[in-house]
Write a protein that holds these residues in place. Structure first.
Motif, mmCIF file in Angstrom:
data_model
loop_
_atom_site.group_PDB
_atom_site.id
_atom_site.type_symbol
_atom_site.label_atom_id
_atom_site.label_comp_id
_atom_site.label_asym_id
_atom_site.label_seq_id
_atom_site.Cartn_x
_atom_site.Cartn_y
_atom_site.Cartn_z
ATOM 1 N N UNK A 80 0.841 -1.205 0.000
ATOM 2 C CA UNK A 80 0.000 0.000 0.000
ATOM 3 C C UNK A 80 0.873 1.250 0.000
ATOM 4 N N UNK A 81 1.957 1.233 0.752
ATOM 5 C CA UNK A 81 2.851 2.375 0.788
ATOM 6 C C UNK A 81 3.445 2.703 -0.574
ATOM 7 N N UNK A 82 3.690 1.648 -1.377
ATOM 8 C CA UNK A 82 4.297 1.841 -2.691
ATOM 9 C C UNK A 82 3.277 2.170 -3.775
ATOM 10 N N UNK A 83 2.083 1.572 -3.682
ATOM 11 C CA UNK A 83 1.109 1.702 -4.777
ATOM 12 C C UNK A 83 -0.031 2.669 -4.497
ATOM 13 N N UNK A 84 -0.188 3.085 -3.245
ATOM 14 C CA UNK A 84 -1.277 4.021 -2.909
ATOM 15 C C UNK A 84 -0.698 5.132 -2.039
ATOM 16 N N UNK A 85 0.079 5.989 -2.644
ATOM 17 C CA UNK A 85 0.838 6.998 -1.889
ATOM 18 C C UNK A 85 -0.061 8.015 -1.183
ATOM 19 N N UNK A 86 -1.340 8.064 -1.566
ATOM 20 C CA UNK A 86 -2.247 9.015 -0.921
ATOM 21 C C UNK A 86 -2.814 8.467 0.389
ATOM 22 N N UNK A 87 -2.543 7.191 0.699
ATOM 23 C CA UNK A 87 -3.082 6.586 1.919
ATOM 24 C C UNK A 87 -2.023 6.558 3.014
ATOM 25 N N UNK A 88 -2.436 6.846 4.240
ATOM 26 C CA UNK A 88 -1.520 6.762 5.385
ATOM 27 C C UNK A 88 -1.601 5.355 5.974
ATOM 28 N N UNK A 89 -0.431 4.774 6.270
ATOM 29 C CA UNK A 89 -0.338 3.373 6.684
ATOM 30 C C UNK A 89 0.475 3.276 7.961
#
Length: 452
Positions: free
Chosen positions: A170-179
């Protein structure tokens, strides 16, 4: 000894703190020991200064044994570890600081993520295929596939790998999401820290505003009512906001003792999937990966097939068997071959039915081998003639049973799980470096596994 004469409180703390860093995760160390200082050293005592009574009481209740063991490692003698509160007055953070604290971005930068724990490097087999598919679905579409996702299975079967793979994907492919990926221990330490520093609102805002929160080993929340209360509200806030929640445990929610019913029901809202022990093909693939990762040169691939055929249920035991074969080759100069592996493993990992291994059986055999009573082995005495056998018994309990670190610590006189980590790390290192320790562990393992 000359080195002991030259020791100062400051230099001893430098050595001890480096060992604590190796035994504790980064968050735990920073929370409790970042501001500690060595202030006094005598023939029988070592005194640490910490910033406040809260920190002193917590360290005394959880880490004193670990500090004492590290002091013995460095100095070679018994010293009582004690704590005092320093006279420094630390400035209190302004109330506005908590509310101004923004949610942090993916935790790769926080040093908690293993770069090897990715979907590409996960070994898929029949035992974990569904769990892998569920984890990948969540990573590709957070809060749309399965929410929450609850993964459970025995120790060392790949739960943490899948959890961190989700976070990194998710960190690599959805940069708009906080993880945020955390262990249950980190979550608890963050909460305790926020209470101590009067920043509880900052803690709430941080944990309740992530788009994806992953919490590893939630079984450690059992018996901790205040932590369960806080996680209940965190879970609700995230779920109602449409955020994805992923959790792991060594058992399904219904089997976690003292877990509040309202929390258990929320854990069961989404998808619950398990990971089983790997089949033969998967075990061989796991060994191949370890060989490649560790840079071990094994010219005969049948060596890995042989080891995988001997150990079927426990990945830690599987990798431990490979470690022993490689260590024996290094210690004796013999080449890595099936014949060598058979010699090393024939007694300690026998084919056919073996005795059921329990912590109690390990304790009894180690006590007998070192001519100690069970009370001495599991008691409070810290002389070297007792500490070393105790560490060996902890190592064998960790390698040969599926017991968790806290359970092993509990069976050895109620010790903290960090003490178990320290013991197992130390014995694993000694096995590679000292033939006598290697032989001792081989002998005891064979006796533990003998059918009575």
């Amino acid at each position: 000894m000359e080195r002991q004469i030259e020791l100062t409180a400051e230099s001893l703390w430098s050595e001890v703190s480096s060992r604590l860093k190796g035994a504790l995760n980064e968050t735990t160390y920073q929370t409790w020991f970042a501001e500690a200082e060595g202030v006094e050293l005598s023939d029988d005592a070592f005194v640490l200064a910490v910033p406040n009574d809260f920190t002193r009481e917590w360290i005394e209740g959880h880490f004193l044994g670990l500090i004492g063991a590290a002091v013995r490692d460095v100095t070679g003698q018994e010293r009582r570890a004690a704590l005092t509160v320093s006279e420094r007055v630390l400035p209190e953070a302004p109330a506005s600081a908590a509310s101004a604290e923004p949610p942090r971005r993916p935790t790769t930068a926080e040093g908690l993520m293993n770069p090897k724990y990715t979907f590409d490097l996960f070994v898929i087999g029949s035992s974990n295929r569904f769990a892998h598919a569920a984890a990948l679905a969540v990573a590709e579409a957070p809060a749309q596939a399965y929410n929450p996702l609850f993964i459970y299975g025995g120790t060392g079967l790949g739960k943490t790998h899948l959890m961190q793979a989700i976070a990194q994907y998710v960190g690599e492919h959805s940069s708009d999401l906080s993880v945020r990926y955390v262990t249950s221990e980190t979550f608890m330490n963050d909460f305790i820290n926020s209470l101590r520093d009067k920043r509880i609102e900052g803690f709430k805002q941080r944990y309740r505003t992530y788009d994806l929160l992953l919490v590893d080993d939630v079984q450690f929340f059992e018996h901790k009512e205040r932590i369960q209360e806080e996680f209940f509200h965190t879970f609700n806030s995230l779920y109602e906001a449409g955020s994805q929640i992923v959790m792991s445990s060594d058992r399904p929610p219904r089997d976690i003792a003292t877990l509040e019913e309202r929390l258990r029901s929320r854990f069961e809202w989404g998808l619950i999937t398990d990971i089983q022990p790997p089949d033969l093909e998967t075990r061989i693939a796991i060994l191949r990966k370890k060989v490649k990762t560790d840079g071990i040169n094994i010219s005969d691939p049948q060596v890995l097939s042989f080891i995988a055929s001997r150990i079927s249920t426990n990945i830690r035991e599987l990798e431990g068997a490979l470690t022993r074969v490689v260590a024996f080759s290094s210690l004796t100069g013999r080449g890595l071959s099936v014949e060598l592996a058979e010699d090393v493993l024939k007694d300690v990992f026998p084919q056919g039915e073996a005795a059921e291994v329990s912590i109690r059986r390990i304790q009894e055999l180690v006590s007998e081998r070192f001519q100690l009573s069970l009370d001495e082995l599991c008691g409070d005495r810290r002389s070297q003639n007792i500490v070393y056998p105790r560490q060996v018994a902890m190592y064998l309990s960790r390698e040969l049973t599926d017991s968790s670190l806290p359970k092993i610590g509990k069976e050895f006189g109620g010790r903290d799980h960090t003490t178990v980590i320290h013991a197992t790390s130390k014995i694993a290192r000694m096995i590679r470096e000292d033939r006598s320790v290697y032989n001792l562990v081989q002998e005891l393992t064979a006796r533990v596994k003998q059918v009575r």
